[in-house]
Design a protein around this motif. Sequence first.
Motif, PDB file in Angstrom:
ATOM      1  N   ASN A  24      30.958 -14.683  29.351  1.00 48.02           N
ATOM      2  CA  ASN A  24      32.324 -14.419  28.906  1.00 48.02           C
ATOM      3  C   ASN A  24      32.412 -13.944  27.465  1.00 48.02           C
ATOM      4  O   ASN A  24      33.343 -13.235  27.094  1.00 48.02           O
ATOM      5  N   LEU A  25      31.444 -14.328  26.642  1.00 44.37           N
ATOM      6  CA  LEU A  25      31.446 -13.824  25.272  1.00 44.37           C
ATOM      7  C   LEU A  25      31.205 -12.321  25.266  1.00 44.37           C
ATOM      8  O   LEU A  25      31.870 -11.563  24.550  1.00 44.37           O
ATOM      9  N   ALA A  26      30.271 -11.868  26.093  1.00 43.38           N
ATOM     10  CA  ALA A  26      30.032 -10.426  26.220  1.00 43.38           C
ATOM     11  C   ALA A  26      31.257  -9.727  26.801  1.00 43.38           C
ATOM     12  O   ALA A  26      31.603  -8.613  26.400  1.00 43.38           O
ATOM     13  N   LEU A  27      31.937 -10.417  27.752  1.00 44.81           N
ATOM     14  CA  LEU A  27      33.151  -9.847  28.339  1.00 44.81           C
ATOM     15  C   LEU A  27      34.234  -9.692  27.277  1.00 44.81           C
ATOM     16  O   LEU A  27      34.948  -8.689  27.253  1.00 44.81           O
ATOM     17  N   ALA A  28      34.351 -10.684  26.390  1.00 49.17           N
ATOM     18  CA  ALA A  28      35.354 -10.602  25.331  1.00 49.17           C
ATOM     19  C   ALA A  28      35.088  -9.416  24.412  1.00 49.17           C
ATOM     20  O   ALA A  28      36.007  -8.715  23.998  1.00 49.17           O
ATOM     21  N   VAL A  29      33.802  -9.184  24.114  1.00 51.63           N
ATOM     22  CA  VAL A  29      33.439  -8.029  23.286  1.00 51.63           C
ATOM     23  C   VAL A  29      33.827  -6.735  24.005  1.00 51.63           C
ATOM     24  O   VAL A  29      34.397  -5.811  23.425  1.00 51.63           O
ATOM     25  N   GLU A  30      33.522  -6.686  25.295  1.00 47.65           N
ATOM     26  CA  GLU A  30      33.848  -5.499  26.099  1.00 47.65           C
ATOM     27  C   GLU A  30      35.362  -5.280  26.158  1.00 47.65           C
ATOM     28  O   GLU A  30      35.851  -4.157  25.986  1.00 47.65           O
ATOM     29  N   LYS A  31      36.110  -6.368  26.413  1.00 47.88           N
ATOM     30  CA  LYS A  31      37.563  -6.246  26.493  1.00 47.88           C
ATOM     31  C   LYS A  31      38.156  -5.879  25.134  1.00 47.88           C
ATOM     32  O   LYS A  31      39.176  -5.207  25.050  1.00 47.88           O
ATOM     33  N   GLY A  32      37.494  -6.298  24.069  1.00 53.29           N
ATOM     34  CA  GLY A  32      37.960  -5.943  22.735  1.00 53.29           C
ATOM     35  C   GLY A  32      37.865  -4.458  22.459  1.00 53.29           C
ATOM     36  O   GLY A  32      38.617  -3.913  21.654  1.00 53.29           O
ATOM     37  N   GLN A  33      36.934  -3.784  23.143  1.00 51.45           N
ATOM     38  CA  GLN A  33      36.787  -2.340  22.973  1.00 51.45           C
ATOM     39  C   GLN A  33      37.889  -1.570  23.697  1.00 51.45           C
ATOM     40  O   GLN A  33      38.334  -0.527  23.235  1.00 51.45           O
TER      41      GLN A  33
END
Length: 497
Positions: A172-181
């Motif tokens: 989910n941390l990687a997902l948050a980075v992705e969603k932040g983009q």
Amino acid sequence: MRFPFLPLTGLLALVGVASLGLMARDEKVRALRLPKQSAVYLSIQVSKVWESEPGKQVLSLLDKDIQRRMFDEDRLGLKPEQIERAEMIALSLQKFEEQGAVILTLQKAIDEKVLRRIIGGDPKTKTIHGQKVYGEGVRAGFLRADGKMLVIGTVTMVEKLLDPETATPTGNLALAVEKGQANHLAGYLDPKELAGPARELPAAFAPVRPLLASKSGVVWANVGLSSTLETQIDFADEKAAERGRKSLNGLRALGAVTLSTLGDTYAAQSKLLGAFLGKLGKVLDDSEVEHKDTRIGMKMALKVEKAELTALIKDALVPLREAAMRQQMANNLKQLGLAMHNHHDSTGMLPSMSTYDKDGKPLLSWRVHVLPFIDQEALYKQFKLDEPWDSAHNKKLIAKMPPLYATPGKASAIEGGTRIQAFVGKGAFFEGKRGLRFADFTDGLSNTFMLVEAEKEVPWTKPEDLTFDPEAKMLPKLGGAFKGGFHALFGDGSVRF
């Protein structure tokens, strides 16, 4: 450590949580790596939020000086429009001051002077993983070589962000980075950080505990005339996820009822706010919590008309504008108080209300004679000090009134008009034709009005203030620019409303 970027709370309060989202991109250019064990990650694409309809509305309705103060532009040396993205990251939410950092990606490059100003003092420099880092302990910073990325945090956190061996995020941390983009707003939280405080929650909060037992959660959103918000929460197993679903669903229903009730309550004060809260309650009521395997999630969508949004933001910004203008007025008076004290330190006495010609006629106000002590010496040198305020030469300088004498956010009824005045008369701050010494204030400086906010404006160069007669039953009228009172600067430098 209190992070220098915490004054950006004004920004976060208007547009939500923060976004950066370039972590997974060109590592050579960025030279930062997001730690895998991060407990919290908040991100905002600042420029895109300001480009959204709500952002444009807010900026159009906020005066430039209010914007500057909200974002602490004077202290940081950065303007809101310079910020492309902002990010907050921490290894521990409970120990953010020791294990957190704030990162800004900028649209225009800055130099090392800005970084030094933010950190404060004269920071030492050291090389960490081939990069120059300023400061030490809990006050450290890094500026990328191109001047377009700024990191403020502890040395420990800066080192982790620069360390090429730092493990990259997963789950989910990687997902948050992705969603932040891809989205305006994104955030990540490891609920284990809240496990301790959760045990101390009253019994009434028991329904929340299943959510705190989750592995991690992500939220992302976009703002506009059509706004969306989505969340995803992962659990260790399906049973825990089902308990989490029931918990989130209960909170959703409670939130819907609460918003609807608040809408009815506030409708009497503001029909716009009441209607909007009711609409939010309806959106929340119509939303559903989905459950699949070990994951739950919820989606919300809100649509508003442009006219509705404009009216709502105007209504909401009234108290914000008032508070910002009052704060600036207080700050202006504090700076003038410091100028008075510096004048006393430099000359051995306070300025007199006016200077006088050989016949005793007043020439120029004290507001002119403190100019060198408010960084306006160049303007001071333009005056002909042996001529009255309205002479052919000096009259031309009325239009050059320093901002410190203005009432923030309020247009002046006369050219160079100021409300900042002092009492003049027996027992007042200005008594007689010579400036007093602090020792003359036998009642104590903290009990003496130095400057006040008068109702009537006067030209700032004119030797005119508030006549004080201790025998009179009525005092000169004060205030009028702000509801409920007036600002007063006391002799000890304190300001009260």
